[in-house]
Design an enzyme around this catalytic site. Structure first.
Site, PDB file in Angstrom:
ATOM      1  N   LYS A  32     -37.620   6.532  19.200  1.00  0.00           N
ATOM      2  CA  LYS A  32     -38.665   5.885  19.981  1.00  0.00           C
ATOM      3  C   LYS A  32     -38.804   6.569  21.333  1.00  0.00           C
ATOM      4  O   LYS A  32     -37.806   6.883  21.990  1.00  0.00           O
ATOM      5  CB  LYS A  32     -38.333   4.411  20.192  1.00  0.00           C
ATOM      6  CG  LYS A  32     -38.915   3.467  19.169  1.00  0.00           C
ATOM      7  CD  LYS A  32     -38.735   2.019  19.585  1.00  0.00           C
ATOM      8  CE  LYS A  32     -39.477   1.080  18.664  1.00  0.00           C
ATOM      9  NZ  LYS A  32     -39.363  -0.323  19.103  1.00  0.00           N
ATOM     10  N   GLU A  56     -39.520 -15.171  11.058  1.00  0.00           N
ATOM     11  CA  GLU A  56     -39.872 -16.453  11.660  1.00  0.00           C
ATOM     12  C   GLU A  56     -39.593 -17.635  10.732  1.00  0.00           C
ATOM     13  O   GLU A  56     -39.171 -18.703  11.190  1.00  0.00           O
ATOM     14  CB  GLU A  56     -41.353 -16.448  12.057  1.00  0.00           C
ATOM     15  CG  GLU A  56     -41.694 -15.518  13.214  1.00  0.00           C
ATOM     16  CD  GLU A  56     -41.951 -14.090  12.791  1.00  0.00           C
ATOM     17  OE1 GLU A  56     -42.243 -13.254  13.650  1.00  0.00           O
ATOM     18  OE2 GLU A  56     -41.856 -13.803  11.564  1.00  0.00           O
ATOM     19  N   ARG A  61     -46.569 -17.843  10.760  1.00  0.00           N
ATOM     20  CA  ARG A  61     -45.899 -17.389   9.537  1.00  0.00           C
ATOM     21  C   ARG A  61     -44.918 -18.432   9.010  1.00  0.00           C
ATOM     22  O   ARG A  61     -44.486 -18.342   7.863  1.00  0.00           O
ATOM     23  CB  ARG A  61     -45.164 -16.085   9.836  1.00  0.00           C
ATOM     24  CG  ARG A  61     -46.073 -14.959  10.279  1.00  0.00           C
ATOM     25  CD  ARG A  61     -45.297 -13.794  10.879  1.00  0.00           C
ATOM     26  NE  ARG A  61     -44.548 -13.081   9.882  1.00  0.00           N
ATOM     27  CZ  ARG A  61     -44.788 -11.814   9.514  1.00  0.00           C
ATOM     28  NH1 ARG A  61     -45.785 -11.159  10.057  1.00  0.00           N
ATOM     29  NH2 ARG A  61     -44.052 -11.228   8.615  1.00  0.00           N
TER      30      ARG A  61
END
Length: 631
Positions: free
Chosen positions: A280, A366, A394
């Site tokens: 990253k 979630e 979700r």
């Protein structure tokens, strides 16, 4: 002219040699840094996939071949290479490019994404659709390692492995590093195992084995030996067991390795998972050192990476939530904080450091977070689940079935409720009132400023059942914070403006942090002789029906204001309460979010566009009043 300036579509890449592709990677990184430094955006993830994006578009033929970018944080190089280079400086700006893949924006965006872990399931749908239509294009899903923590990703893998469709999944692993020795060997073996010679030899051996006595058993034994050898050198045995050919890990910044492996894989016709290791923030040292800080970053100095954050001002709602939760947890050792891969985003870093045994980051899961919290609650703990409003969608079934049905004391802290700004329709918390307020046993709070947020959290802790409180992205109003958080009287709102207004006033019922604009609007129209009373609901559920009915009975007109979808929202709740009580309704105006997906722009721009800024609210109040009290 730079190489990048000559790339108007992926087809142009195919005219370049490998050295030019490597030069192009550097130019794309410089271009991204140049364009994002004044405006911000999702930087670290996009810098990490530059070589991978180039290699994918070099090997495959988009848009005929479909490339799906999971979440979309990593899609900036893809946008640049697919004809949107000249518009890139508008990304996430009003009227400009979306920060995420969007089908209506480009034929190269095969599937719209914004939430994580959808790519494999979507790719499977595209692959089956292709096969039913008897086409032969390739389908590629690019999923980050963080997204692989979601159960949906594994549901997609399980189905794809079972179906044996022609599908490629790129696992972009930007958390693990490759040891030099093991990495070199793994890269070599991955290129070897994807080569035509190896693939042809394996098929011929399998065909020969089945002709021998006990041939099927011999074939299975050979397969087991192959798997264990590959599993010893790589980490792919798990994916092989799911029905995928596993290739990797491959250095995601080595163009030669990427092109060779992807070129070979493009000839496969079975589900294949390619494990690519990237870094990253690659190429920008500040982002490499602090990838989380540069995941979604504001304007920054490209020379030193210093983020151009505003100094002073009111604290953010997120930070106030985090500090208040610590204060309450110091007094109540039942409190446990849970988040789904958003420790920084939900303001729980300090909590996790102070109470490491009472903090859980469950990854991008979630549904699990909610049911995990429910399980904790049965054991006498008080879990606080901090999740962005848009992501809580979700876990809708878990909220109903695992928490509310059992009336368990789980607190849902809904960060980013309402309009979030530049992230746009995938991230606006536009629906939480609508999808929560009808759930039995659940209490729904809507604080109007940062101090009210503190008191709302204290109210939630004092409740005996499930509670949700919603608050927006961004800075608070600058009000003074009380020394300690104090619970509200249950189910009671308050009049905050115009207590002495006459009985023919416009009564404005306000929910949440729009209250500041509502009060400012009330002051503006009061100066013009329009009597206004403003009521801060505090509670969506239980609604203060008695106070609402009392105010409505004497009102000249009624207005409701909220930063939620009007359909099923706070205004609908007010009207339901009044009609159920048999109140004769005066003229009514509801302000809120339309029955549409709101685009991306700054929060201020969106509020003005939707009539939720103070000037627009004032105009609506005056217009409503003049319908019953014409000049």
């Amino acid at each position: 002219m730079s190489i990048l300036e000559r790339i108007d579509s992926p087809a142009d890449l195919k005219e370049l040699g490998k050295p030019q592709l490597e030069t192009l990677a550097g130019e794309i990184r410089e271009f991204i840094l140049e364009k994002l430094s004044p405006i911000g955006g999702h930087l670290a993830s996009s810098l990490g996939v530059v070589e991978l994006t180039i290699a994918l578009h070099y090997v495959f033929n988009s848009p005929e071949d479909h490339i799906i970018w999971d979440v979309g944080h990593q899609s900036y190089p893809h946008k640049i290479l697919t004809g949107r280079r000249d518009e890139f400086s508008t990304i996430r700006q009003k009227g400009g490019l979306s920060g995420f893949p969007k089908r209506c924006e480009s034929p190269h965006d095969a599937f719209g994404t914004g939430h994580s872990s959808t790519s494999i399931s979507a790719a499977m749908g595209l692959a089956v659709g292709r096969d039913l239509a008897k086409r032969s294009n390739k389908v590629v899903a690019v999923i980050g390692d963080g997204s692989m923590t979601s159960g949906m990703a594994f549901e997609g893998l399980n189905h794809a492995g079972h179906e044996k469709r022609d599908l490629v999944v790129i696992l972009n692993d930007n958390e693990m590093s490759i040891s030099p020795n093991v990495g070199a060997l793994s890269s070599y073996l991955s290129r070897l195992l994807t080569g035509q010679f190896y693939s042809k030899m394996r098929r011929e051996i399998e065909d020969a084995l089945v002709t021998l006595p006990l041939g099927d058993k011999m074939k299975k034994l050979a397969k087991k030996i192959e798997e264990h050898v590959k599993g010893f050198i790589t980490d792919g045995l798990f994916f092989e067991e799911l029905g995928f050919n596993y290739v990797g890990p491959i250095d995601g910044h080595n163009m030669d390795h990427l092109l060779t492996a992807l070129g070979n894989i493009s000839k496969f016709t079975e589900p294949t998972l390619v494990h690519v290791v990237t870094r990253k923030g690659k190429g920008f040292e500040p982002a490499e050192d602090k990838p989380t800080s540069f995941h979604g970053v504001g304007p920054f100095n490209r020379e030193n990476g210093q983020v151009c954050s505003a100094t002073g001002g009111a604290p953010s709602y997120t930070s106030v939530f985090g500090k208040t939760l610590i204060e309450l947890a110091e007094k109540d050792d039942r409190i446990i904080a849970i988040t789904a891969a958003m420790r920084e985003g939900t303001g729980l870093v300090a909590f996790s450091e102070k109470f490491p045994k009472r903090f859980f980051d469950v990854g991008i899961a979630e549904e699990h977070a909610v049911t995990f919290a429910a399980g904790l609650a049965t054991e006498g703990w008080l879990p606080v689940v901090a999740i962005y409003s848009t992501f809580l969608q979700r876990s809708y079934d878990q909220i109903i079935h695992d928490v509310a049905l059992q009336n368990l004391p789980v607190i849902f802290a809904l960060d980013r409720s309402g309009l979030v700004g530049a992230d746009g329709p995938t991230h606006h918390g536009a629906f939480d009132i609508s999808f929560l307020r009808h759930i039995p046993n659940l209490c729904l709070l809507t604080p109007s400023d940062e101090n009210e947020l503190r008191n709302a959290l204290a109210t939630a802790v004092a409740c005996k059942g499930p509670v949700a409180l919603r608050y927006p992205r961004g800075s608070g109003t600058g009000v003074e914070l009380d020394a300690s958080a104090t619970p509200w009287p249950m189910g009671k709102g308050r009049v905050v403006f115009g207590e002495n207004a006459d009985k023919n006033a416009v009564v404005v019922f306000s929910a949440g942090t729009v209250l500041g604009c509502v009060v400012e609007a009330a002051k503006l129209v009061s100066d013009k002789g329009v009597p206004v009373t403003v009521f801060d609901a505090r509670f969506i559920k239980p609604l203060d029906s008695a106070a609402i009915q009392s105010l409505a009975k004497n009102a000249a007109a009624i207005m409701t204001v909220e930063e939620n979808a009007l359909m099923g929202g706070f205004g609908a709740a007010v009207l339901e309460a009044l009609t159920d009580a048999g109140v004769t309704l005066p003229p009514i105006k509801r302000l809120g979010l339309p029955d549409d997906f709101v685009g991306h722009a700054t929060q201020a721009q969106l509020r003005e566009e939707l009539g939720l800024d103070s000037a627009s609210i004032a105009a609506s109040i005056e217009t409503l009043y003049r319908t019953v009290k014409p000049l």
